[in-house]
Design an enzyme around this catalytic site. Structure first.
Site, short mmCIF file in Angstrom:
data_model
loop_
_atom_site.label_atom_id
_atom_site.label_comp_id
_atom_site.label_asym_id
_atom_site.label_seq_id
_atom_site.Cartn_x
_atom_site.Cartn_y
_atom_site.Cartn_z
N SER A 12 0.84 -1.19 0.00
CA SER A 12 0.00 0.00 0.00
C SER A 12 0.88 1.25 0.00
CB SER A 12 -0.92 -0.06 1.22
OG SER A 12 -1.86 0.99 1.20
N LYS A 17 -5.49 3.06 -2.61
CA LYS A 17 -4.75 2.41 -1.52
C LYS A 17 -5.61 2.30 -0.25
CE LYS A 17 -0.75 1.77 -3.63
NZ LYS A 17 -0.36 0.43 -4.13
#
Ligand code: COA
Length: 263
Positions: A146, A164
């Site tokens: 992420s 994300k």
């Protein structure tokens, strides 16, 4: 009990890594391979994948590749089948494929926003959903890469922030749904990492790099090795009770607000 400083942590395991042809995810693949894991690299460009595979094999590792776009569920299925036929059940998945370009919301079309959401979020869904049937249960580990964008609003990065954030929450839901099958699902959240396509796009000049580094409490970017070491730990039995975690490895960057210096 595993000793992460001595043991060969991942001997004989099988890993499937999207975005494995370069950057952070290639370094994770190299680290896995050096610990005895068979690594399947997935990416869009065959040439890039072949070079990466050659590098790993040259260092004595076991690697192969399959060209597939994470936005294409059927292509990913073929890649999972190939991996399974070659090496058996899959122990480790890394969702590392990502897209990015700096642009304000008013400077991106709906399709531009969608292209990053499709790579980052839908691509992670496709990889996890499509890979589940091939996973070793119990024992498998899924890691997604992420970014601090998931919880810090960063100008010129609306698409990545939204994507994300979705990856983080998807991973937590999967940890809950798949925990009973013995599948762990975790997230690594890097800050700025040296020598990556992402930072070349976001901090293309020395001035931009210095500006970004100055916002990090540790006053430097991470190396790809530092992220790979964390991935190795999270993928191993040393982390057998860790699931649903968002593990931040950013030198403290996210403590100081938005900090890429983009606007
Ligand atoms: N500013 C605004 N819009 C942009 C843009 C930019 N810098 N770069 C691309 N776009 C738009 C395109 O114009 C297109 O929109 P349109 O159809 O309305 O014109 C849309 O984004 C898709 O672009 P396209 O190049 O067709 O998509 P792609 O699927 O080939 O590429 C990207 C995906 C855009 C995310 C591309 O940057 C990419 O391939 N990135 C992968 C590598 C990467 O980003 N690595 C870093 C990860 S941190």
């Amino acid at each position: 009990m595993a000793n992460i400083f001595r043991d060969n942590l991942l001997t004989g395991k099988v890993a499937f890594l999207t975005g494995g042809g370069s950057g952070i995810t290639l370094r994770i693949a190299e680290r896995y391979a050096s610990h005895g894991t068979h690594v399947m690299l997935i990416g869009r460009r065959q040439e890039k994948l072949e070079a990466a595979v050659a590098g790993i094999r040259g260092a004595g590792g076991s690697a192969d590749s399959c060209a597939a776009d994470v936005r294409d569920y059927d292509a990913l299925q073929q890649a999972f089948k190939k991996t399974n036929e070659l090496w058996g059940q899959i122990d480790l998945i890394v969702c590392g494929a990502a897209g990015n370009f700096p642009a304000p919301v008013l400077g991106m079309s709906a399709n531009a926003f969608k292209s990053v959401i499709d790579i980052d979020l839908l691509g992670t869904f496709n990889t996890c959903r499509g890979g589940y049937e091939y996973l070793r249960k119990p024992g498998a580990s899924i890691l997604s890469i992420s970014a601090t964008h998931a919880f810090t609003p960063i100008p010129l990065q609306a698409h990545v922030c939204a994507g994300k954030a979705g990856v983080d929450m998807l991973s937590k839901v999967l940890a809950v749904e798949w925990g009973p099958s013995g599948v762990r699902v975790n997230v690594i959240t890097p800050g700025p990492v040296d020598d990556t396509e992402g930072m070349r796009r976001l901090a293309p000049t020395e001035e931009a790099r210095a500006n970004a580094s100055a916002k990090v409490p540790l006053r430097r970017f991470a190396s790809k090795d530092e992220i790979a070491d964390l991935a190795l730990f999270l993928s191993s039995d040393a982390a057998a009770y860790i699931t649903g975690s968002i593990v931040v490895c950013d030198g403290g960057q996210s403590l100081s607000g938005h900090s890429l210096g983009l606007a």
